[in-house]
Enzyme design. Structure first.
Site, PDB file in Angstrom:
ATOM      1  N   HIS A 163       0.852  -1.069  -0.187  1.00  0.00           N
ATOM      2  CA  HIS A 163       0.000  -0.035   0.048  1.00  0.00           C
ATOM      3  C   HIS A 163       1.048   1.194   0.315  1.00  0.00           C
ATOM      4  O   HIS A 163       1.645   1.373  -0.804  1.00  0.00           O
ATOM      5  CB  HIS A 163      -0.810  -0.182   1.126  1.00  0.00           C
ATOM      6  CG  HIS A 163      -2.042   0.780   1.164  1.00  0.00           C
ATOM      7  ND1 HIS A 163      -2.395   1.614   0.157  1.00  0.00           N
ATOM      8  CD2 HIS A 163      -2.918   1.188   2.141  1.00  0.00           C
ATOM      9  CE1 HIS A 163      -3.551   2.427   0.526  1.00  0.00           C
ATOM     10  NE2 HIS A 163      -3.888   2.082   1.875  1.00  0.00           N
ATOM     11  N   HIS A 171      -2.363  -2.030  -9.778  1.00  0.00           N
ATOM     12  CA  HIS A 171      -3.162  -1.556  -8.817  1.00  0.00           C
ATOM     13  C   HIS A 171      -4.523  -2.442  -8.997  1.00  0.00           C
ATOM     14  O   HIS A 171      -5.012  -2.916 -10.024  1.00  0.00           O
ATOM     15  CB  HIS A 171      -3.641  -0.068  -9.376  1.00  0.00           C
ATOM     16  CG  HIS A 171      -4.363   0.712  -8.407  1.00  0.00           C
ATOM     17  ND1 HIS A 171      -5.433   0.562  -8.076  1.00  0.00           N
ATOM     18  CD2 HIS A 171      -3.859   1.438  -7.463  1.00  0.00           C
ATOM     19  CE1 HIS A 171      -5.925   1.479  -7.009  1.00  0.00           C
ATOM     20  NE2 HIS A 171      -4.866   1.962  -6.640  1.00  0.00           N
ATOM     21  N   ASP A 226       2.796   5.534  -6.959  1.00  0.00           N
ATOM     22  CA  ASP A 226       3.761   5.431  -6.225  1.00  0.00           C
ATOM     23  C   ASP A 226       5.093   5.245  -6.829  1.00  0.00           C
ATOM     24  O   ASP A 226       6.071   5.606  -6.480  1.00  0.00           O
ATOM     25  CB  ASP A 226       3.914   4.359  -4.907  1.00  0.00           C
ATOM     26  CG  ASP A 226       2.902   4.450  -3.944  1.00  0.00           C
ATOM     27  OD1 ASP A 226       2.795   5.812  -3.372  1.00  0.00           O
ATOM     28  OD2 ASP A 226       2.146   3.383  -3.457  1.00  0.00           O
TER      29      ASP A 226
HETATM   30  N1  CMC Z   1       4.930  -6.722 -10.086  1.00  0.00           N
HETATM   31  C1  CMC Z   1       4.849  -8.071 -10.927  1.00  0.00           C
HETATM   32  N2  CMC Z   1       3.710  -8.637 -10.947  1.00  0.00           N
HETATM   33  C2  CMC Z   1       2.651  -8.176 -10.435  1.00  0.00           C
HETATM   34  C3  CMC Z   1       2.636  -6.886  -9.770  1.00  0.00           C
HETATM   35  C4  CMC Z   1       3.986  -6.080  -9.652  1.00  0.00           C
HETATM   36  N3  CMC Z   1       3.927  -4.773  -9.101  1.00  0.00           N
HETATM   37  N4  CMC Z   1       1.387  -6.527  -9.286  1.00  0.00           N
HETATM   38  C5  CMC Z   1       0.536  -7.610  -9.839  1.00  0.00           C
HETATM   39  N5  CMC Z   1       1.342  -8.552 -10.291  1.00  0.00           N
HETATM   40  C6  CMC Z   1       0.939  -9.981 -10.881  1.00  0.00           C
HETATM   41  C7  CMC Z   1       0.658 -10.824  -9.979  1.00  0.00           C
HETATM   42  O1  CMC Z   1       1.560 -11.600  -9.313  1.00  0.00           O
HETATM   43  C8  CMC Z   1      -0.477 -11.357 -10.565  1.00  0.00           C
HETATM   44  O2  CMC Z   1      -0.131 -12.450 -11.435  1.00  0.00           O
HETATM   45  P1  CMC Z   1      -0.440 -13.951 -11.795  1.00  0.00           P
HETATM   46  O3  CMC Z   1      -1.905 -13.712 -12.178  1.00  0.00           O
HETATM   47  O4  CMC Z   1       0.633 -14.579 -12.642  1.00  0.00           O
HETATM   48  O5  CMC Z   1      -0.738 -14.538 -10.315  1.00  0.00           O
HETATM   49  C9  CMC Z   1      -1.277 -10.485 -11.454  1.00  0.00           C
HETATM   50  O6  CMC Z   1      -0.210  -9.425 -11.372  1.00  0.00           O
HETATM   51  C10 CMC Z   1      -2.359  -9.870 -10.748  1.00  0.00           C
HETATM   52  O7  CMC Z   1      -2.059  -9.354  -9.392  1.00  0.00           O
HETATM   53  P2  CMC Z   1      -2.822  -9.251  -7.943  1.00  0.00           P
HETATM   54  O8  CMC Z   1      -1.814  -9.335  -7.092  1.00  0.00           O
HETATM   55  O9  CMC Z   1      -3.822 -10.296  -8.228  1.00  0.00           O
HETATM   56  O10 CMC Z   1      -3.389  -7.761  -8.199  1.00  0.00           O
HETATM   57  P3  CMC Z   1      -3.962  -7.333  -6.668  1.00  0.00           P
HETATM   58  O11 CMC Z   1      -5.023  -6.290  -7.394  1.00  0.00           O
HETATM   59  O12 CMC Z   1      -4.259  -8.168  -5.804  1.00  0.00           O
HETATM   60  O13 CMC Z   1      -2.818  -6.159  -6.292  1.00  0.00           O
HETATM   61  C11 CMC Z   1      -1.240  -4.451  -6.008  1.00  0.00           C
HETATM   62  C12 CMC Z   1      -2.721  -5.023  -6.439  1.00  0.00           C
HETATM   63  C13 CMC Z   1      -1.288  -3.145  -5.973  1.00  0.00           C
HETATM   64  C14 CMC Z   1      -1.295  -4.988  -4.412  1.00  0.00           C
HETATM   65  C15 CMC Z   1      -0.339  -5.083  -6.704  1.00  0.00           C
HETATM   66  O14 CMC Z   1      -0.637  -4.873  -8.002  1.00  0.00           O
HETATM   67  C16 CMC Z   1       1.153  -4.904  -6.142  1.00  0.00           C
HETATM   68  O15 CMC Z   1       1.563  -5.509  -5.154  1.00  0.00           O
HETATM   69  N6  CMC Z   1       2.048  -4.069  -6.553  1.00  0.00           N
HETATM   70  C17 CMC Z   1       3.229  -3.503  -6.239  1.00  0.00           C
HETATM   71  C18 CMC Z   1       2.837  -2.605  -4.832  1.00  0.00           C
HETATM   72  C19 CMC Z   1       2.517  -1.410  -5.215  1.00  0.00           C
HETATM   73  O16 CMC Z   1       3.104  -0.583  -5.945  1.00  0.00           O
HETATM   74  N7  CMC Z   1       1.606  -0.774  -4.255  1.00  0.00           N
HETATM   75  C20 CMC Z   1       1.131   0.436  -4.508  1.00  0.00           C
HETATM   76  C21 CMC Z   1      -0.322   0.636  -5.138  1.00  0.00           C
HETATM   77  S1  CMC Z   1      -0.860   2.216  -5.336  1.00  0.00           S
HETATM   78  C22 CMC Z   1      -0.877   2.975  -4.191  1.00  0.00           C
HETATM   79  C23 CMC Z   1      -1.475   2.465  -2.918  1.00  0.00           C
HETATM   80  O17 CMC Z   1      -2.516   1.729  -2.873  1.00  0.00           O
HETATM   81  O18 CMC Z   1      -0.933   2.763  -1.688  1.00  0.00           O
END
Ligand code: CMC
Length: 426
Positions: free
Chosen positions: A266, A305, A361
């Site tokens: 987050h 996201h 971010d």
């Molecule tokens: N790098 C590599 N792979 C990723 C990333 C990433 N940053 N984000 C998602 N994926 C992959 C994930 O592994 C999954 O792959 P698979 O389908 O093969 O298992 C697929 O993309 C879908 O991801 P998800 O985890 O189901 O997506 P989510 O909606 O649950 O998670 C998230 C959203 C923001 C937690 C995630 O994208 C992430 O961890 N990003 C990196 C951390 C980040 O930058 N966070 C800040 C978010 S914006 C500001 C805020 O909220 O504070």
């Protein structure tokens, strides 16, 4: 067209008609779908990927179209024309203030910027290397002990007073946490300065009689605060609402939000992005890094996201703010790595297929670093910006007659009733 959903339970052959309202069905309506005496049907949704937890009139997001609006005003217009306190007023009250309303709001916030000396001593008690987010979370929670009447959440005037206090004191707490970590004397608020200029002064003032930050940097930080001010039911807001649903005081509820924001998935992502860019060190190392991400070794921080699957409109505005800041401070050498990383990732099948784009971010850390903030402070900046959003959501929650104490169900997967075994027989 009838706004209902027809459901046949193939276990019993029975048919049900469920009302559809605002594109949702009520999970409680599923309870009637049962087999014999067994509990009725429930929904299973870890991470709330498809569950609405409230009705809200504060922030609208269309993730596919990359739209973000506060109370109907597009984020791009607010970032360009408004100030952070004006946007805070809008989030809390639903309308932009008149000049008189704004003056009085700014005056009230300015009047409440000081914190009790005992709270200062409380911050002094932390170790020299304590993370500022830990200090912030604890000191926001400690505010509830200084204002015990805050627990009277049913009184609108009382709520307004605590909201004003919290928005006013957040920069002071954040700045004191920073000065503590630096081993520098705390700087008291200067009520001659604007909200953001005062925050910068509390952070960076040394022996000069008055600290004057560059107006362009003040503006850039204001824009960042505006971009972070609310984001509907994100993880930390959900934490604020969930804790607030127990009818605890708003300081305790917001402290929970600060804790949720701290996590690297987050608000902690901005700090993690900087650490990642530093580790990559040179554009030559990007292909190896990307391979590691694709191989599941780590995540590309600042990408992806839950809601935005096309672009994060905040990231677009931040990229522009980067240019303005770097004009004053000189270009952050990590920018080149970030840009190259973005370019490669946006063309790569792995990221394209999963709809992973830079989020708020990805670039914000580069600006914060150019403004001389150490990475541990980045999430504190996010928290200061998000405070009016948390409070607007909390205020909406406590006035929402439909809300109840947050208490999800579970699917029990453990062992059922068995007899206790004495220790010498195990
Ligand atoms: N790098 C590599 N792979 C990723 C990333 C990433 N940053 N984000 C998602 N994926 C992959 C994930 O592994 C999954 O792959 P698979 O389908 O093969 O298992 C697929 O993309 C879908 O991801 P998800 O985890 O189901 O997506 P989510 O909606 O649950 O998670 C998230 C959203 C923001 C937690 C995630 O994208 C992430 O961890 N990003 C990196 C951390 C980040 O930058 N966070 C800040 C978010 S914006 C500001 C805020 O909220 O504070």
């Amino acid at each position: 067209m009838t706004d209902t959903l027809s459901v046949r339970d193939n276990r019993t052959g029975r048919d049900y008609e469920l009302a559809i309202t605002d594109g949702t069905i009520r999970a409680a309506d599923l309870k009637q779908i049962a087999v014999g005496d067994e509990p009725g049907l429930a929904t299973y949704d870890p991470g709330f990927v498809n569950t609405a937890s409230c009705r809200s009139a504060i922030t609208f997001i269309d993730g596919d179209a990359g739209i973000l609006e506060y109370r109907g005003y597009p984020i791009e217009q607010l970032a360009e024309h408004s100030t952070f306190l004006e946007v805070s007023y809008l989030l809390l009250n639903g309308e932009l203030p008149s000049q008189d309303q704004l003056d009085s709001w700014v005056h009230n916030i300015t009047y409440h910027t000081f914190i009790h000396e005992n709270l200062k001593q409380f911050i002094q008690g932390f170790r020299y290397d304590a993370h500022p987010m830990g200090m912030l979370m604890a000191s926001v929670s400690a505010l509830s002990t200084f204002y015990p009447t805050a627990s009277n959440i049913s009184d609108p005037e009382n709520r307004q007073l605590q909201i004003t206090r919290m928005i006013a004191k957040m920069p002071t707490l954040g700045a004191f946490a920073y000065r503590h970590q630096q081993g520098k004397p705390y700087v008291y608020p200067d009520n001659e300065l604007s909200y953001t200029a005062n925050f910068l002064a509390m952070l960076f003032k040394m022996s000069e009689p008055a600290y004057k930050a560059d107006e362009r940097l003040i503006k850039a930080l204001e824009v960042l605060f505006i971009l972070h001010a609310d984001h509907e039911q994100n993880c930390s807001t959900n934490a604020v609402r969930s804790v607030g649903s127990s009818q605890v005081d708003p300081y305790s509820a917001v402290a929970a939000g600060v804790g949720a924001l701290y996590g690297p998935l987050h608000g902690g992502a901005n700090e993690a992005v900087l650490a990642m860019l530093r580790r990559i060190r040179s554009t030559d190392n990007i292909p190896d890094f990307i391979e590691g991400v694709k191989g599941g070794k780590e995540k590309l921080m600042g990408f992806g996201h839950r809601v935005y699957k096309n672009h994060d409109p905040r990231a677009t505005i931040i990229k522009k703010a980067c240019d303005d800041v770097f004009e004053v401070t000189g270009v952050n050498p990590l920018l080149k790595i970030a840009q190259e990383l973005e370019k490669i990732a946006l063309e790569d099948e792995y990221f394209v297929k999963r709809k992973l784009y830079p989020n708020v971010d990805f670039y914000s850390g580069l600006i914060y670093e150019a403004l001389q903030f150490p990475p541990e402070m980045f999430t504190v900046l996010f928290a200061i910006g998000r405070t009016p959003g948390w409070l607007a959501q909390w205020s909406e929650l406590v006035q929402d007659k439909e809300q109840k104490i947050a208490r999800p169900k579970q699917i029990y997967t453990g062992i059922r009733t068995r007899d206790f075994v004495p220790i010498n027989e195990r």
